[in-house]
Scaffold this motif. Structure first.
Motif, mmCIF file in Angstrom:
data_model
loop_
_atom_site.group_PDB
_atom_site.id
_atom_site.type_symbol
_atom_site.label_atom_id
_atom_site.label_comp_id
_atom_site.label_asym_id
_atom_site.label_seq_id
_atom_site.Cartn_x
_atom_site.Cartn_y
_atom_site.Cartn_z
ATOM 1 N N LEU A 48 0.818 -1.224 0.000
ATOM 2 C CA LEU A 48 0.000 0.000 0.000
ATOM 3 C C LEU A 48 0.848 1.269 0.000
ATOM 4 O O LEU A 48 0.558 2.228 -0.705
ATOM 5 N N PHE A 49 1.886 1.252 0.833
ATOM 6 C CA PHE A 49 2.700 2.443 0.972
ATOM 7 C C PHE A 49 3.522 2.706 -0.283
ATOM 8 O O PHE A 49 3.620 3.839 -0.756
ATOM 9 N N GLY A 50 4.109 1.642 -0.822
ATOM 10 C CA GLY A 50 4.884 1.787 -2.048
ATOM 11 C C GLY A 50 4.011 2.300 -3.184
ATOM 12 O O GLY A 50 4.426 3.171 -3.961
ATOM 13 N N ARG A 99 8.320 -2.542 -0.077
ATOM 14 C CA ARG A 99 7.800 -3.884 -0.289
ATOM 15 C C ARG A 99 7.689 -4.710 0.986
ATOM 16 O O ARG A 99 6.867 -5.614 1.057
ATOM 17 N N HIS A 100 8.564 -4.443 1.966
ATOM 18 C CA HIS A 100 8.685 -5.359 3.100
ATOM 19 C C HIS A 100 7.634 -5.128 4.175
ATOM 20 O O HIS A 100 6.718 -4.336 4.026
ATOM 21 N N GLU A 101 7.811 -5.853 5.268
ATOM 22 C CA GLU A 101 6.900 -5.719 6.406
ATOM 23 C C GLU A 101 6.914 -4.266 6.900
ATOM 24 O O GLU A 101 7.837 -3.508 6.618
ATOM 25 N N LEU A 102 5.882 -3.919 7.658
ATOM 26 C CA LEU A 102 5.641 -2.534 8.088
ATOM 27 C C LEU A 102 6.931 -1.771 8.334
ATOM 28 O O LEU A 102 7.674 -2.075 9.253
ATOM 29 N N TYR A 103 7.207 -0.780 7.541
ATOM 30 C CA TYR A 103 8.407 0.020 7.754
ATOM 31 C C TYR A 103 8.055 1.489 7.519
ATOM 32 O O TYR A 103 8.004 2.276 8.448
ATOM 33 N N ALA A 104 7.754 1.798 6.262
ATOM 34 C CA ALA A 104 7.342 3.168 5.964
ATOM 35 C C ALA A 104 6.062 3.512 6.728
ATOM 36 O O ALA A 104 5.869 4.653 7.156
ATOM 37 N N SER A 105 5.197 2.532 6.942
ATOM 38 C CA SER A 105 3.951 2.784 7.677
ATOM 39 C C SER A 105 4.243 3.178 9.118
ATOM 40 O O SER A 105 3.506 3.960 9.717
ATOM 41 N N VAL A 106 5.316 2.598 9.704
ATOM 42 C CA VAL A 106 5.700 2.980 11.064
ATOM 43 C C VAL A 106 6.094 4.450 11.076
ATOM 44 O O VAL A 106 5.722 5.204 11.985
ATOM 45 N N SER A 107 6.822 4.860 10.042
ATOM 46 C CA SER A 107 7.218 6.257 9.929
ATOM 47 C C SER A 107 5.987 7.160 9.844
ATOM 48 O O SER A 107 5.898 8.181 10.531
ATOM 49 N N LEU A 108 5.012 6.766 9.022
ATOM 50 C CA LEU A 108 3.772 7.540 8.896
ATOM 51 C C LEU A 108 3.050 7.642 10.230
ATOM 52 O O LEU A 108 2.647 8.728 10.664
ATOM 53 N N LEU A 109 2.920 6.509 10.923
ATOM 54 C CA LEU A 109 2.204 6.503 12.188
ATOM 55 C C LEU A 109 2.911 7.348 13.235
ATOM 56 O O LEU A 109 2.264 8.087 13.998
ATOM 57 N N VAL A 110 4.236 7.244 13.297
ATOM 58 C CA VAL A 110 5.001 8.042 14.263
ATOM 59 C C VAL A 110 4.812 9.528 13.976
ATOM 60 O O VAL A 110 4.619 10.336 14.891
ATOM 61 N N ALA A 111 4.848 9.894 12.691
ATOM 62 C CA ALA A 111 4.659 11.302 12.329
ATOM 63 C C ALA A 111 3.291 11.794 12.794
ATOM 64 O O ALA A 111 3.166 12.867 13.403
ATOM 65 N N LEU A 112 2.246 11.003 12.520
ATOM 66 C CA LEU A 112 0.892 11.410 12.907
ATOM 67 C C LEU A 112 0.755 11.496 14.425
ATOM 68 O O LEU A 112 0.190 12.455 14.958
ATOM 69 N N LEU A 113 1.298 10.498 15.130
ATOM 70 C CA LEU A 113 1.214 10.485 16.593
ATOM 71 C C LEU A 113 1.936 11.689 17.195
ATOM 72 O O LEU A 113 1.410 12.376 18.083
ATOM 73 N N ILE A 156 8.200 -7.057 12.711
ATOM 74 C CA ILE A 156 9.296 -7.964 12.358
ATOM 75 C C ILE A 156 9.040 -9.349 12.971
ATOM 76 O O ILE A 156 9.164 -10.368 12.302
ATOM 77 N N ARG A 157 8.638 -9.347 14.263
ATOM 78 C CA ARG A 157 8.463 -10.599 14.982
ATOM 79 C C ARG A 157 7.376 -11.472 14.357
ATOM 80 O O ARG A 157 7.549 -12.684 14.183
ATOM 81 N N TRP A 158 6.230 -10.856 14.040
ATOM 82 C CA TRP A 158 5.113 -11.651 13.537
ATOM 83 C C TRP A 158 4.863 -11.470 12.031
ATOM 84 O O TRP A 158 3.835 -11.878 11.512
ATOM 85 N N GLY A 159 5.822 -10.819 11.378
ATOM 86 C CA GLY A 159 5.706 -10.693 9.930
ATOM 87 C C GLY A 159 4.527 -9.871 9.446
ATOM 88 O O GLY A 159 3.993 -10.127 8.363
ATOM 89 N N TRP A 160 4.096 -8.878 10.262
ATOM 90 C CA TRP A 160 2.993 -8.025 9.806
ATOM 91 C C TRP A 160 3.399 -7.255 8.573
ATOM 92 O O TRP A 160 4.501 -6.726 8.486
ATOM 93 N N SER A 161 2.505 -7.159 7.636
ATOM 94 C CA SER A 161 2.804 -6.309 6.485
ATOM 95 C C SER A 161 1.521 -5.712 5.942
ATOM 96 O O SER A 161 0.422 -6.158 6.267
ATOM 97 N N LEU A 162 1.696 -4.694 5.119
ATOM 98 C CA LEU A 162 0.552 -4.084 4.454
ATOM 99 C C LEU A 162 0.110 -4.981 3.308
ATOM 100 O O LEU A 162 0.908 -5.770 2.792
ATOM 101 N N PRO A 163 -1.153 -4.856 2.910
ATOM 102 C CA PRO A 163 -1.578 -5.587 1.714
ATOM 103 C C PRO A 163 -0.669 -5.226 0.544
ATOM 104 O O PRO A 163 -0.261 -4.076 0.393
ATOM 105 N N VAL A 164 -0.351 -6.223 -0.241
ATOM 106 C CA VAL A 164 0.505 -6.013 -1.404
ATOM 107 C C VAL A 164 -0.367 -5.924 -2.648
ATOM 108 O O VAL A 164 -1.389 -6.602 -2.741
ATOM 109 N N PHE A 165 0.017 -5.047 -3.563
ATOM 110 C CA PHE A 165 -0.714 -4.895 -4.823
ATOM 111 C C PHE A 165 0.094 -5.584 -5.921
ATOM 112 O O PHE A 165 1.168 -5.131 -6.276
#
Lengths: 206, 206, 206
Positions: B28-30, C144-158, C188-197
């Motif tokens: 989604l982010f990409g 492409r990988h597990e939550l990474y950029a999304s963490v950045s987005l969430l931290v910014a919003l928080l 990382i631990r549980w392999g969470w990721s965003l839906p892939v397109f």
């Protein structure tokens, strides 16, 4: 003198960009763009990095015509250029040195500190080639091949040292060219290169 | 009118970016980032090249929402879009022309010389697609395919010529669109393309 | 505190850049450049995007030495680092969060609107990794990988939300780190990721 070498250098760099574009079967327009960016991209990245607006080539439209023209003329004469391989290596080396010295001088005039001046010199020297390779979708050659970026680093350091010692600018430039050309051409002749870092996770390495 | 076409254009470009991201299995982010950069990257590179700060889209947050929204909505409707292929080619062509004219006007207002104005127009027109392809790790399509960047060049030249001749801006824009669309759609229809430069060192070529 | 985390973060990022360069068999110079750009490229792109000149690292030459030094020292110790994989994931996560908060604060001080502030935070957080991957000729992993950029987005919003609510800056930073680290390490631990397109034209998809 630096200006003449600079004009020859951007012509040679534009031609090297055109050849790389040809390896990717780009059209006339792609050849022009890659030629332009190979020749003037290093200075562009440097000017952006230093906040030096307007960017140099926007004030010299003739550079645009020169680099695009050189790129286009490469297409019919590519076969002949193959035989002039050594001349091109020489022009490319001269360009690398001229770009580096010019890049250092731009940063010095803007009052940046020495480490930033050195980085501005190297950026001007090598970033055109990096942009060329990124646009042509290959790993930048300047980061892998025989001494190239290192020559830029050494020329930047030598130029600043001689300047610090009070050596006159003309003699400084001549000395920088002599040392830089000798080093670069020796590196090509005898295949000198920096140690390579090969990292393959999961296997032994070192 | 130019603004309406611009909004439609960045939406269409964002969608083309999302599809390219989908071909690389981005998340989604990409998809959001590639959509954003495909739509607004051309104007961003132009503003940086011209030293035109603050960069346009930073003053119009709605463009951020529009392009990211268009990218995300592409995911569920990609299958349907496949059938609307022709509509997208039309919107993409309109976008190319709108971006080019806008890019020229920005550079003109900043007082740059004509060659730089033309380059600003082309940069706005094609650099979004180049950034998309670099991020998706492929050789930029706009430098290889049927007449695309050349349409941008021609529109820029025509727009400046009509302006120079004193033609009113609205008529100028209409004429630029008419000629640009006719050329681009003809190129797609009949597969017109620029000569390609294929260079394979070590083998015969020409 | 943010400064200490920042220094640790650019060191860790530089090392990750050096490892990526090693996978492409780059030489000493390539390793230095990729290390430098991975560590400081995000802030550089942010400063250019915001028109914030001079660019931060040009005013802190010690950052240049630190990141290039970290890149070079990675070469002899790469084998050992393999065993410290988890420590590096932790440092990388801390770096992502520190970069994001710093990026937001830079844009806030320049008076940009909230959407641009968020984008400045994310850009600082992830663009170093994107530049690293483009230079190493691979599709950017952060897209492409597990939550990474999304963490950045969430931290910014928080971070912006807490600031809006009048929470003191120190507590705000601690809370942003706590939530960001928890989310990233869980991903990382549980392999969470965003839906892939995944879009493959001509085949079925969804």
């Amino acid at each position: 003198m630096l200006v003449s070498v600079y004009l020859i250098a951007i012509t040679a760099e534009a031609m090297s960009g055109a050849l790389a574009a040809g390896r990717r079967n780009m059209d006339l327009f792609g050849v022009s763009l890659v030629a332009f960016l190979t020749a003037l991209g290093g200075g562009t990245v440097r000017d952006i990095m230093l906040g030096n607006f307007p960017i140099s080539w926007t004030q010299h439209p003739s550079y645009i015509y020169l680099t695009i023209g050189a790129g286009l003329i490469t297409m019919p004469i590519a076969r002949v250029m193959h035989r002039l391989h050594r001349l091109f290596l020489l022009l490319d080396a001269a360009g690398l040195i001229a770009f580096t010295i010019i890049g250092c001088n731009v940063a010095l005039e803007l009052g940046y500190s020495i480490p930033v001046v050195v980085m501005a010199g190297i950026t001007t020297g090598i970033f055109g080639g990096i942009l060329r390779d990124v646009l042509c979708n290959r790993t930048p050659q300047v980061l892998r091949h025989e001494l190239y970026a290192s020559v830029s680093l050494l020329v930047a350091l030598l130029h600043l040292l001689l300047r610090h010692l009070g050596v006159e600018e003309d003699i400084n430039i001549l000395a920088s060219f002599a040392v830089g050309l000798a080093l670069r051409l020796s590196a090509i002749r005898w295949g000198w290169s920096l140690p390579v870092f090969s990292y393959a996770p999961g296997r032994w390495h070192g």
